[in-house]
Write a protein that holds these residues in place. Structure first.
Motif, PDB file in Angstrom:
ATOM      1  N   LYS A  77      13.596  -6.378  -8.620  1.00  0.00           N
ATOM      2  CA  LYS A  77      13.513  -5.875  -9.997  1.00  0.00           C
ATOM      3  C   LYS A  77      12.410  -6.609 -10.764  1.00  0.00           C
ATOM      4  O   LYS A  77      11.631  -5.994 -11.500  1.00  0.00           O
ATOM      5  N   LYS A  78      12.330  -7.930 -10.586  1.00  0.00           N
ATOM      6  CA  LYS A  78      11.297  -8.719 -11.268  1.00  0.00           C
ATOM      7  C   LYS A  78       9.900  -8.288 -10.827  1.00  0.00           C
ATOM      8  O   LYS A  78       8.979  -8.189 -11.638  1.00  0.00           O
ATOM      9  N   LEU A  79       9.742  -8.024  -9.538  1.00  0.00           N
ATOM     10  CA  LEU A  79       8.441  -7.608  -9.008  1.00  0.00           C
ATOM     11  C   LEU A  79       8.100  -6.165  -9.383  1.00  0.00           C
ATOM     12  O   LEU A  79       6.942  -5.762  -9.306  1.00  0.00           O
ATOM     13  N   ASP A  80       9.143  -5.401  -9.742  1.00  0.00           N
ATOM     14  CA  ASP A  80       8.967  -3.985 -10.069  1.00  0.00           C
ATOM     15  C   ASP A  80       8.272  -3.262  -8.914  1.00  0.00           C
ATOM     16  O   ASP A  80       7.319  -2.520  -9.099  1.00  0.00           O
ATOM     17  N   SER A  81       8.772  -3.543  -7.708  1.00  0.00           N
ATOM     18  CA  SER A  81       8.190  -3.010  -6.483  1.00  0.00           C
ATOM     19  C   SER A  81       9.172  -2.068  -5.796  1.00  0.00           C
ATOM     20  O   SER A  81      10.379  -2.201  -5.960  1.00  0.00           O
ATOM     21  N   PRO A  82       8.667  -1.137  -4.987  1.00  0.00           N
ATOM     22  CA  PRO A  82       9.545  -0.182  -4.309  1.00  0.00           C
ATOM     23  C   PRO A  82      10.301  -0.827  -3.152  1.00  0.00           C
ATOM     24  O   PRO A  82       9.800  -1.741  -2.508  1.00  0.00           O
ATOM     25  N   ARG A  83      11.507  -0.371  -2.913  1.00  0.00           N
ATOM     26  CA  ARG A  83      12.257  -0.816  -1.741  1.00  0.00           C
ATOM     27  C   ARG A  83      11.720  -0.047  -0.539  1.00  0.00           C
ATOM     28  O   ARG A  83      11.547   1.165  -0.600  1.00  0.00           O
ATOM     29  N   ARG A  84      11.452  -0.764   0.582  1.00  0.00           N
ATOM     30  CA  ARG A  84      10.796  -0.162   1.751  1.00  0.00           C
ATOM     31  C   ARG A  84      11.616  -0.396   3.019  1.00  0.00           C
ATOM     32  O   ARG A  84      11.103  -0.867   4.030  1.00  0.00           O
ATOM     33  N   ASP A  85      12.889  -0.051   2.985  1.00  0.00           N
ATOM     34  CA  ASP A  85      13.794  -0.304   4.106  1.00  0.00           C
ATOM     35  C   ASP A  85      13.377   0.393   5.405  1.00  0.00           C
ATOM     36  O   ASP A  85      13.819   0.004   6.482  1.00  0.00           O
ATOM     37  N   GLU A  86      12.512   1.402   5.308  1.00  0.00           N
ATOM     38  CA  GLU A  86      12.122   2.160   6.494  1.00  0.00           C
ATOM     39  C   GLU A  86      11.173   1.386   7.410  1.00  0.00           C
ATOM     40  O   GLU A  86      10.914   1.793   8.538  1.00  0.00           O
ATOM     41  N   LEU A  87      10.654   0.254   6.966  1.00  0.00           N
ATOM     42  CA  LEU A  87       9.600  -0.445   7.710  1.00  0.00           C
ATOM     43  C   LEU A  87      10.074  -1.054   9.020  1.00  0.00           C
ATOM     44  O   LEU A  87       9.461  -0.844  10.063  1.00  0.00           O
ATOM     45  N   ASN A  94      19.349 -11.621   5.206  1.00  0.00           N
ATOM     46  CA  ASN A  94      19.750 -11.196   3.870  1.00  0.00           C
ATOM     47  C   ASN A  94      18.485 -11.031   3.040  1.00  0.00           C
ATOM     48  O   ASN A  94      17.973 -11.989   2.475  1.00  0.00           O
ATOM     49  N   GLY A  95      17.958  -9.822   3.044  1.00  0.00           N
ATOM     50  CA  GLY A  95      16.723  -9.578   2.336  1.00  0.00           C
ATOM     51  C   GLY A  95      16.375  -8.112   2.329  1.00  0.00           C
ATOM     52  O   GLY A  95      17.187  -7.268   2.712  1.00  0.00           O
ATOM     53  N   LEU A  96      15.161  -7.809   1.914  1.00  0.00           N
ATOM     54  CA  LEU A  96      14.713  -6.426   1.864  1.00  0.00           C
ATOM     55  C   LEU A  96      13.195  -6.371   1.957  1.00  0.00           C
ATOM     56  O   LEU A  96      12.500  -7.354   1.743  1.00  0.00           O
ATOM     57  N   TRP A  97      12.705  -5.207   2.323  1.00  0.00           N
ATOM     58  CA  TRP A  97      11.273  -4.967   2.412  1.00  0.00           C
ATOM     59  C   TRP A  97      10.780  -4.327   1.132  1.00  0.00           C
ATOM     60  O   TRP A  97      11.449  -3.489   0.546  1.00  0.00           O
ATOM     61  N   THR A  98       9.581  -4.701   0.710  1.00  0.00           N
ATOM     62  CA  THR A  98       8.910  -4.079  -0.421  1.00  0.00           C
ATOM     63  C   THR A  98       7.414  -4.184  -0.174  1.00  0.00           C
ATOM     64  O   THR A  98       6.990  -4.571   0.920  1.00  0.00           O
ATOM     65  N   SER A  99       6.607  -3.846  -1.168  1.00  0.00           N
ATOM     66  CA  SER A  99       5.160  -4.006  -1.037  1.00  0.00           C
ATOM     67  C   SER A  99       4.556  -4.269  -2.410  1.00  0.00           C
ATOM     68  O   SER A  99       5.137  -3.933  -3.439  1.00  0.00           O
ATOM     69  N   ASP A 100       3.388  -4.888  -2.391  1.00  0.00           N
ATOM     70  CA  ASP A 100       2.681  -5.145  -3.641  1.00  0.00           C
ATOM     71  C   ASP A 100       1.865  -3.896  -4.014  1.00  0.00           C
ATOM     72  O   ASP A 100       1.829  -2.936  -3.240  1.00  0.00           O
ATOM     73  N   PRO A 101       1.215  -3.865  -5.177  1.00  0.00           N
ATOM     74  CA  PRO A 101       0.454  -2.681  -5.578  1.00  0.00           C
ATOM     75  C   PRO A 101      -0.652  -2.269  -4.604  1.00  0.00           C
ATOM     76  O   PRO A 101      -1.003  -1.095  -4.512  1.00  0.00           O
ATOM     77  N   ALA A 102      -1.200  -3.222  -3.832  1.00  0.00           N
ATOM     78  CA  ALA A 102      -2.250  -2.902  -2.863  1.00  0.00           C
ATOM     79  C   ALA A 102      -1.689  -2.430  -1.530  1.00  0.00           C
ATOM     80  O   ALA A 102      -2.439  -2.029  -0.652  1.00  0.00           O
ATOM     81  N   GLY A 103      -0.364  -2.498  -1.371  1.00  0.00           N
ATOM     82  CA  GLY A 103       0.260  -2.044  -0.133  1.00  0.00           C
ATOM     83  C   GLY A 103       0.593  -3.136   0.854  1.00  0.00           C
ATOM     84  O   GLY A 103       1.073  -2.849   1.952  1.00  0.00           O
ATOM     85  N   VAL A 104       0.350  -4.411   0.511  1.00  0.00           N
ATOM     86  CA  VAL A 104       0.727  -5.513   1.399  1.00  0.00           C
ATOM     87  C   VAL A 104       2.247  -5.544   1.475  1.00  0.00           C
ATOM     88  O   VAL A 104       2.939  -5.556   0.452  1.00  0.00           O
ATOM     89  N   VAL A 105       2.780  -5.536   2.688  1.00  0.00           N
ATOM     90  CA  VAL A 105       4.228  -5.535   2.887  1.00  0.00           C
ATOM     91  C   VAL A 105       4.770  -6.933   2.617  1.00  0.00           C
ATOM     92  O   VAL A 105       4.205  -7.934   3.059  1.00  0.00           O
ATOM     93  N   LEU A 106       5.891  -6.993   1.889  1.00  0.00           N
ATOM     94  CA  LEU A 106       6.553  -8.236   1.558  1.00  0.00           C
ATOM     95  C   LEU A 106       7.997  -8.191   2.016  1.00  0.00           C
ATOM     96  O   LEU A 106       8.715  -7.233   1.734  1.00  0.00           O
TER      97      LEU A 106
END
Length: 111
Positions: A77-87, A94-106
């Motif tokens: 929520k703080k990062l305001d990034s999409p959840r990317r569970d499909e990766l 205990n975590g989740l996948w997301t990405s930054d605005p440039a598309g780097v996976v986090l």
């Protein structure tokens, strides 16, 4: 809730470039192999592990970063990034996948 650097960096490499890339970091850069898995080699990279991952259906190189947070959902929520569970599946993490605005996976996870 705090977000901090993790311990892992992954370079996702196409199948046809994987062996050459592993050899580059091992033989030319001189990194020490820390762990070898079927489709991944982990190198000691300072206080982190640099993973060179072989990806069968990959056409280009991607860099994936790990972030630690005591509350991954709040961090998202703080990062305001999409959840990317499909990766990739997150078995026993205990975590989740997301990405930054440039598309780097986090990967945002508990330490």
């Amino acid at each position: 809730m705090e977000i901090s650097p993790g311990k892992n960096i992954a370079i996702k490499v196409p199948l046809h470039k994987w062996e050459e890339t592993v050899a580059f970091y091992r033989d030319k850069v001189g990194l020490t192999v820390a762990k070898t898995l079927t489709n991944s080699v982990g190198f000691t990279f300072g206080s982190m592990t640099l993973w060179i991952d072989r990806v069968e259906r990959q056409s280009q190189v991607d860099v994936w970063l790990e972030l630690f947070s005591d509350d991954p959902d709040q961090a998202l929520k703080k990062l305001d990034s999409p959840r990317r569970d499909e990766l990739e599946p997150l078995d026993d993490v205990n975590g989740l996948w997301t990405s930054d605005p440039a598309g780097v996976v986090l990967l945002v996870r508990n330490e």
